[in-house]
Design a protein around this motif. Sequence first.
Motif, PDB file in Angstrom:
ATOM      1  N   GLN A 230       0.833  -1.211   0.000  1.00 49.98           N
ATOM      2  CA  GLN A 230       0.000   0.000   0.000  1.00 49.98           C
ATOM      3  C   GLN A 230       0.865   1.257   0.000  1.00 49.98           C
ATOM      4  OE1 GLN A 230      -2.299  -0.978   3.501  1.00 49.98           O
ATOM      5  NE2 GLN A 230      -4.099  -1.546   2.302  1.00 49.98           N
ATOM      6  N   ASP A 231       1.985   1.207   0.708  1.00 52.69           N
ATOM      7  CA  ASP A 231       2.903   2.347   0.730  1.00 52.69           C
ATOM      8  C   ASP A 231       3.539   2.555  -0.642  1.00 52.69           C
ATOM      9  OD1 ASP A 231       4.307   4.418   2.226  1.00 52.69           O
ATOM     10  OD2 ASP A 231       6.107   3.204   1.917  1.00 52.69           O
ATOM     11  N   ILE A 232       3.899   1.440  -1.309  1.00 49.57           N
ATOM     12  CA  ILE A 232       4.480   1.514  -2.650  1.00 49.57           C
ATOM     13  C   ILE A 232       3.468   2.104  -3.625  1.00 49.57           C
ATOM     14  CG2 ILE A 232       5.308   0.140  -4.609  1.00 49.57           C
ATOM     15  CD1 ILE A 232       6.536  -1.805  -2.577  1.00 49.57           C
ATOM     16  N   ILE A 233       2.221   1.650  -3.529  1.00 54.39           N
ATOM     17  CA  ILE A 233       1.163   2.143  -4.420  1.00 54.39           C
ATOM     18  C   ILE A 233       0.941   3.635  -4.212  1.00 54.39           C
ATOM     19  CG2 ILE A 233      -1.318   2.021  -4.925  1.00 54.39           C
ATOM     20  CD1 ILE A 233      -1.136  -0.997  -4.240  1.00 54.39           C
ATOM     21  N   LYS A 234       0.903   4.058  -2.958  1.00 57.07           N
ATOM     22  CA  LYS A 234       0.673   5.469  -2.638  1.00 57.07           C
ATOM     23  C   LYS A 234       1.774   6.349  -3.216  1.00 57.07           C
ATOM     24  CE  LYS A 234      -0.243   8.500   1.310  1.00 57.07           C
ATOM     25  NZ  LYS A 234      -0.347   8.578   2.799  1.00 57.07           N
ATOM     26  N   LYS A 235       3.016   5.890  -3.122  1.00 60.00           N
ATOM     27  CA  LYS A 235       4.148   6.673  -3.617  1.00 60.00           C
ATOM     28  C   LYS A 235       4.248   6.672  -5.138  1.00 60.00           C
ATOM     29  CE  LYS A 235       7.011   6.047   0.523  1.00 60.00           C
ATOM     30  NZ  LYS A 235       8.229   5.401   1.099  1.00 60.00           N
ATOM     31  N   ASN A 236       3.591   5.677  -5.775  1.00 57.58           N
ATOM     32  CA  ASN A 236       3.682   5.544  -7.231  1.00 57.58           C
ATOM     33  C   ASN A 236       2.317   5.680  -7.900  1.00 57.58           C
ATOM     34  OD1 ASN A 236       6.646   4.438  -7.965  1.00 57.58           O
ATOM     35  ND2 ASN A 236       5.993   3.553  -6.019  1.00 57.58           N
ATOM     36  N   ILE A 237       1.432   6.452  -7.294  1.00 54.56           N
ATOM     37  CA  ILE A 237       0.062   6.560  -7.787  1.00 54.56           C
ATOM     38  C   ILE A 237       0.000   7.129  -9.200  1.00 54.56           C
ATOM     39  CG2 ILE A 237      -0.491   8.908  -6.993  1.00 54.56           C
ATOM     40  CD1 ILE A 237      -2.716   5.821  -6.481  1.00 54.56           C
ATOM     41  N   GLY A 238       0.991   7.902  -9.600  1.00 53.79           N
ATOM     42  CA  GLY A 238       0.993   8.482 -10.937  1.00 53.79           C
ATOM     43  C   GLY A 238       1.763   7.671 -11.956  1.00 53.79           C
ATOM     44  N   ASN A 239       2.263   6.496 -11.556  1.00 51.91           N
ATOM     45  CA  ASN A 239       3.057   5.653 -12.450  1.00 51.91           C
ATOM     46  C   ASN A 239       2.314   4.367 -12.798  1.00 51.91           C
ATOM     47  OD1 ASN A 239       5.209   7.507 -12.189  1.00 51.91           O
ATOM     48  ND2 ASN A 239       5.856   6.503 -10.294  1.00 51.91           N
ATOM     49  N   VAL A 240       2.796   3.689 -13.818  1.00 49.42           N
ATOM     50  CA  VAL A 240       2.283   2.363 -14.167  1.00 49.42           C
ATOM     51  C   VAL A 240       3.023   1.357 -13.285  1.00 49.42           C
ATOM     52  CG1 VAL A 240       2.043   0.621 -15.949  1.00 49.42           C
ATOM     53  CG2 VAL A 240       1.784   3.049 -16.535  1.00 49.42           C
ATOM     54  N   LEU A 241       2.304   0.751 -12.358  1.00 47.25           N
ATOM     55  CA  LEU A 241       2.906  -0.139 -11.378  1.00 47.25           C
ATOM     56  C   LEU A 241       2.571  -1.585 -11.721  1.00 47.25           C
ATOM     57  CD1 LEU A 241       4.623   0.169  -8.823  1.00 47.25           C
ATOM     58  CD2 LEU A 241       2.503   0.179  -7.496  1.00 47.25           C
ATOM     59  N   THR A 242       3.575  -2.439 -11.835  1.00 43.94           N
ATOM     60  CA  THR A 242       3.359  -3.836 -12.202  1.00 43.94           C
ATOM     61  C   THR A 242       3.626  -4.760 -11.016  1.00 43.94           C
ATOM     62  OG1 THR A 242       5.653  -4.178 -12.907  1.00 43.94           O
ATOM     63  CG2 THR A 242       4.096  -3.338 -14.556  1.00 43.94           C
ATOM     64  N   ILE A 243       3.045  -5.961 -11.084  1.00 46.33           N
ATOM     65  CA  ILE A 243       3.290  -6.982 -10.060  1.00 46.33           C
ATOM     66  C   ILE A 243       4.774  -7.336 -10.028  1.00 46.33           C
ATOM     67  CG2 ILE A 243       2.804  -9.353  -9.353  1.00 46.33           C
ATOM     68  CD1 ILE A 243       0.443  -7.530  -8.981  1.00 46.33           C
ATOM     69  N   LYS A 244       5.366  -7.409 -11.210  1.00 52.35           N
ATOM     70  CA  LYS A 244       6.789  -7.746 -11.303  1.00 52.35           C
ATOM     71  C   LYS A 244       7.643  -6.755 -10.525  1.00 52.35           C
ATOM     72  CE  LYS A 244      10.394  -8.784 -14.710  1.00 52.35           C
ATOM     73  NZ  LYS A 244      10.704  -8.864 -16.165  1.00 52.35           N
ATOM     74  N   LYS A 245       7.319  -5.482 -10.638  1.00 44.44           N
ATOM     75  CA  LYS A 245       8.060  -4.436  -9.939  1.00 44.44           C
ATOM     76  C   LYS A 245       7.877  -4.551  -8.427  1.00 44.44           C
ATOM     77  CE  LYS A 245       9.746  -0.232  -9.020  1.00 44.44           C
ATOM     78  NZ  LYS A 245      11.015  -0.185  -8.321  1.00 44.44           N
ATOM     79  N   LYS A 280      -7.829   8.767  -5.311  1.00 47.45           N
ATOM     80  CA  LYS A 280      -6.983   9.947  -5.479  1.00 47.45           C
ATOM     81  C   LYS A 280      -7.644  10.937  -6.437  1.00 47.45           C
ATOM     82  CE  LYS A 280      -3.093  12.367  -5.298  1.00 47.45           C
ATOM     83  NZ  LYS A 280      -2.620  13.039  -4.072  1.00 47.45           N
ATOM     84  N   ALA A 281      -8.224  10.411  -7.514  1.00 46.57           N
ATOM     85  CA  ALA A 281      -8.906  11.268  -8.491  1.00 46.57           C
ATOM     86  C   ALA A 281     -10.110  11.955  -7.852  1.00 46.57           C
ATOM     87  CB  ALA A 281      -9.347  10.430  -9.691  1.00 46.57           C
ATOM     88  N   GLU A 282     -10.854  11.215  -7.045  1.00 51.95           N
ATOM     89  CA  GLU A 282     -12.013  11.805  -6.363  1.00 51.95           C
ATOM     90  C   GLU A 282     -11.583  12.986  -5.488  1.00 51.95           C
ATOM     91  OE1 GLU A 282     -13.616   8.523  -4.251  1.00 51.95           O
ATOM     92  OE2 GLU A 282     -14.611   7.641  -6.003  1.00 51.95           O
ATOM     93  N   TYR A 283     -10.483  12.793  -4.776  1.00 52.88           N
ATOM     94  CA  TYR A 283      -9.967  13.864  -3.911  1.00 52.88           C
ATOM     95  C   TYR A 283      -9.586  15.097  -4.727  1.00 52.88           C
ATOM     96  CZ  TYR A 283      -6.901  16.482  -0.809  1.00 52.88           C
ATOM     97  OH  TYR A 283      -6.309  17.475  -0.076  1.00 52.88           O
ATOM     98  N   ALA A 296      -6.235  13.133 -14.670  1.00 48.03           N
ATOM     99  CA  ALA A 296      -5.912  11.846 -15.299  1.00 48.03           C
ATOM    100  C   ALA A 296      -4.405  11.609 -15.299  1.00 48.03           C
ATOM    101  CB  ALA A 296      -6.467  11.798 -16.725  1.00 48.03           C
ATOM    102  N   ASN A 297      -3.647  12.631 -15.686  1.00 50.70           N
ATOM    103  CA  ASN A 297      -2.177  12.504 -15.703  1.00 50.70           C
ATOM    104  C   ASN A 297      -1.613  12.280 -14.306  1.00 50.70           C
ATOM    105  OD1 ASN A 297      -2.088  12.881 -18.472  1.00 50.70           O
ATOM    106  ND2 ASN A 297      -1.761  15.082 -18.347  1.00 50.70           N
ATOM    107  N   GLU A 298      -2.235  12.918 -13.323  1.00 52.23           N
ATOM    108  CA  GLU A 298      -1.747  12.827 -11.945  1.00 52.23           C
ATOM    109  C   GLU A 298      -1.822  11.396 -11.412  1.00 52.23           C
ATOM    110  OE1 GLU A 298      -0.113  14.449  -8.433  1.00 52.23           O
ATOM    111  OE2 GLU A 298      -0.372  15.325 -10.436  1.00 52.23           O
ATOM    112  N   ILE A 299      -2.807  10.627 -11.885  1.00 54.20           N
ATOM    113  CA  ILE A 299      -2.939   9.246 -11.397  1.00 54.20           C
ATOM    114  C   ILE A 299      -2.435   8.223 -12.428  1.00 54.20           C
ATOM    115  CG2 ILE A 299      -4.887   9.834  -9.909  1.00 54.20           C
ATOM    116  CD1 ILE A 299      -6.688   8.384 -11.975  1.00 54.20           C
ATOM    117  N   GLY A 300      -1.719   8.724 -13.451  1.00 49.84           N
ATOM    118  CA  GLY A 300      -1.041   7.808 -14.357  1.00 49.84           C
ATOM    119  C   GLY A 300      -1.769   7.463 -15.625  1.00 49.84           C
TER     120      GLY A 300
END
Length: 328
Positions: A230-245, A280-283, A296-300
Amino acid sequence: MNRKENIIDLYYKYLEEEFNCRTSDELLGKKYIIGQQFGVGNFSRMKLEEGIEISKLKFNKADLYFDNRTYDDNILELGYCYSGCGKILSLPDNKEYIIKEEDIFIYKTINDVDYFKFTYNNCKTISINMNFNTIENVISPIWKDKSIEDWQNNINRIFKEDILIIKKATYQMKKIAEEIDFISTDNIMGLMKLKLKTIEFLCAIFEENSSGEKLNNIKLKEEEIVTKVQDIIKKNIGNVLTIKKIVSDLNISSYKLQEAFKNITGDTVYKYIKKAKIQKAEYLLKNTDMSILEVANEIGYENPSKFSSLFKEYNNITPLKYRKIKYE
């Protein structure tokens, strides 16, 4: 000599008579279709081997009743709810149990309950009945006393507080149950597959419930994994995050990651990431003057139409309409 009827035999006989069921013989047992005056539904009973049988139930709507007195069969019922809801009322203690989608349930027949009332609503379940009186007879006399003692200790731990245990299925249990549901039971190959998967399902449930201390340790480790993700997701909310990463960063397997996430949050990692992005978009839509494209760009999401489609999927309205609501 006629075989003595056990509580399971009597229960199915009751269902057949009470619900005016039409029956048909199948390779592993019998299928029952309830009378039209009671609704739409069917259930089947399949014997896998001596002491172990499996049943599948699918009721649109039904109310059942069973007299539980005078029976002393040592039977365990373990099952999974695919969909819908089942309500069980035990009497005279008037205790209510609710079984819902993706729940497992474990029940022991040796108890002090006199009667049960069952109410089903669009309910689909699978249950496995283990007759330990029968299984006990095939255990070697050399190991019998020790095996029975170990078994009884495990049962006592599982049913420490109640006769019916209901909890959310783990990712592994859900996966096995879904595999069982797709196995064809009209040929010998299907029978062999069904037996293997049934035993695997039983082992998964017993392993999950046999040791409270072990379960607590597993849950703590899973919670730790989820917190880190959850911490990783929060810090990378604007990036494309993969399971592999993610698994690379945490140095764990993809299976362990998905299982932990499903057990703790109820979602897959990808579904959770989508939800986090939408939140995040709702906020941003409520609390900033950023354009839809900027949000849209802000959340990736570089493509605003894809962002709008995802947003509408979760909120049933477009981002623009969502933003307008705050000014109304």
